[in-house]
Scaffold this active site. Structure first.
Site, PDB file in Angstrom:
ATOM      1  NE  ARG A 169      -3.186   0.198   2.988  1.00  0.00           N
ATOM      2  CZ  ARG A 169      -4.413   0.607   2.716  1.00  0.00           C
ATOM      3  NH1 ARG A 169      -5.226  -0.189   2.041  1.00  0.00           N
ATOM      4  NH2 ARG A 169      -4.842   1.793   3.091  1.00  0.00           N
ATOM      5  NE  ARG A 173       3.820   8.435  -5.568  1.00  0.00           N
ATOM      6  CZ  ARG A 173       3.121   8.935  -4.563  1.00  0.00           C
ATOM      7  NH1 ARG A 173       3.604   9.934  -3.853  1.00  0.00           N
ATOM      8  NH2 ARG A 173       1.937   8.442  -4.257  1.00  0.00           N
ATOM      9  NE  ARG A 246      -0.683  -4.093  17.254  1.00  0.00           N
ATOM     10  CZ  ARG A 246       0.099  -4.192  18.325  1.00  0.00           C
ATOM     11  NH1 ARG A 246       0.013  -5.258  19.119  1.00  0.00           N
ATOM     12  NH2 ARG A 246       0.956  -3.240  18.614  1.00  0.00           N
ATOM     13  NE  ARG A 277      -1.404   7.810  12.633  1.00  0.00           N
ATOM     14  CZ  ARG A 277      -2.144   7.419  11.611  1.00  0.00           C
ATOM     15  NH1 ARG A 277      -1.692   7.546  10.372  1.00  0.00           N
ATOM     16  NH2 ARG A 277      -3.353   6.895  11.795  1.00  0.00           N
ATOM     17  CD  GLU A 297      -2.888   6.551  15.397  1.00  0.00           C
ATOM     18  OE1 GLU A 297      -2.735   5.573  14.627  1.00  0.00           O
ATOM     19  OE2 GLU A 297      -3.413   7.625  15.044  1.00  0.00           O
ATOM     20  CE1 TYR A 344      -6.531   0.696   7.956  1.00  0.00           C
ATOM     21  CE2 TYR A 344      -6.106   0.784   5.601  1.00  0.00           C
ATOM     22  CZ  TYR A 344      -6.102   1.393   6.840  1.00  0.00           C
ATOM     23  OH  TYR A 344      -5.675   2.684   6.955  1.00  0.00           O
ATOM     24  CG  ASP A 346      -8.109   3.408   1.780  1.00  0.00           C
ATOM     25  OD1 ASP A 346      -7.585   3.538   2.902  1.00  0.00           O
ATOM     26  OD2 ASP A 346      -7.473   3.080   0.760  1.00  0.00           O
TER      27      ASP A 346
END
Length: 372
Positions: A169, A173, A246, A277, A297, A344, A346
């Site tokens: 995911r 680049r 989790r 984060r 978090e 999971y 989006d």
């Protein structure tokens, strides 16, 4: 009163499905065990800032139809997700791109970056797990800097114990494009996700602080059909054992400073830093408030009673989930969403699935819950 549909869960899937079923002429009631609507996309105004209480949610999609759909319920800004990574005392551009590689290795062109990556990659033709996949794509140094520590904190497992699909995911680049998502449409509701969800639910009865599992037989007597968006293992009292997740813990504070970190999201990849984060919420809306709100978090093991966030969908858990799906099918309970599907997702995937399934359900087709 008898409803055509009882919607268990006021999150994104349940709300969109309720909207579509209501617009198709069905009488719906939404209930949720939490005392607020919106599920995990819930935002709360603190110090004039919309705080993402259950982690940051950035809407993105390539589907023009879904983009137009969500804009029916709220205007979106032009926020683009450009997270940063902090390791030691350094901050790196992320996801890994040409600027990242320049920061580390001094490469200046895509050709130089490609040559350097080719030199550091490990020859692993058929990666069997996340670690092998990472090493085959970016080599040891980038793996240790960006992947290893963060993954151990996030999943509580060694990367070699996790599937490669998790890492696939994350883009890599050879340009300076640091936009995390490549989707055509991206943004955040100007007035927050809670206002958007309330617009989706407009005119539909809603009962909060109501746990379906406390009186499931009584609730089923009030509705001809049930759409369940919670965890299927809880619905059936963990008959085959609990599904593994989790969970997350959030530490949020208001700071008397206009800007704490200069970015909406900074990932901390060093294993010794306990949180994964820091999110600074005002940057999602380009805020200029005199104060700021930040959230640290923490990821940890899930136990019964804790909030499930990320499914540990290994072979054992997927098989167990299949057993619970069979029970729901047997009992005529429709289901969908991140928890019920044990996926999971989006947000655009949740909405797309809710639109597809609710169209079928509105026509009285109650099987094939997981299709679409």
């Amino acid at each position: 009163m008898t409803f055509d549909w009882l919607i268990v869960g006021a999150g994104l899937f349940g709300s969109v499905a309720a909207r579509q079923l209501t617009d198709a002429g069905c009488r719906c009631l939404i209930i949720d065990r939490r005392r607020h609507t919106g599920g995990n996309v819930y935002t709360e105004r603190v110090a004039g800032i919309d705080v993402h209480r259950y982690g940051p949610h950035i809407f993105h999609t390539n589907s023009e139809a879904i983009w137009q759909y969500v804009q029916r319920f709220g205007e979106f800004n032009h926020f683009v997700n450009r997270p940063k990574v902090r390791s030691g005392d350094k901050i790196y551009s992320f996801p890994i791109n040409l600027l990242t590689l320049h920061q580390l290795w001094g490469v200046r062109t895509p050709a130089e970056a490609a040559a350097k990556l080719a030199a550091v990659r490990l020859p692993i033709p058929s990666p069997r797990n996340m670690e092998e996949y990472a090493l085959s794509q970016i080599g040891e140094e980038l793996y240790r800097l960006f992947i290893y520590g963060y993954t151990k904190k996030q999943w509580g497992r060694e990367p070699r114990e996790l599937p490669a699909s998790i890492l696939k995911r994350v883009p890599i680049r050879l340009t300076c494009d640091d936009n995390y998502y490549r989707d055509r449409f991206q943004g955040i509701p100007i007035h927050g996700y809670t206002a958007m969800i309330e617009s989706v639910q407009h005119g539909i009865p809603l009962e909060l602080g109501t746990n379906y599992l406390d009186d499931r037989d009584g609730w089923r007597q009030r509705a001809r059909n049930v759409l369940y968006t919670g965890s299927l293992d809880a619905l059936f009292d963990y008959r085959f054992g609990p599904l593994e997740y989790r969970t997350l813990r959030f530490e949020t504070e208001v700071l008397d400073t206009a800007d704490f970190q200069g970015n909406a999201q900074v990932n901390y990849t060093d294993a010794e830093i306990p949180f994964t984060r820091i999110v600074e919420h005002k940057h999602f809306a380009f805020g200029t408030q005199p104060q700021t709100v930040v959230t640290r978090e923490f990821s940890s093991s899930w136990t019964l009673g804790a909030e499930p966030y990320y499914p540990l969908a290994d072979e054992t858990n997927r098989a167990r989930h299949g057993q619970y799906c069979a029970l729901a099918d047997r009992d005529g309970i429709c289901f969908g969403g991140r928890l019920a599907d044990y996926q999971y997702y989006d947000m655009h995937q949740v909405i797309g699935a809710a639109l597809c399934r609710s169209e079928r359900w509105s026509r009285g087709v109650l099987g094939q819950h997981r299709a679409g």
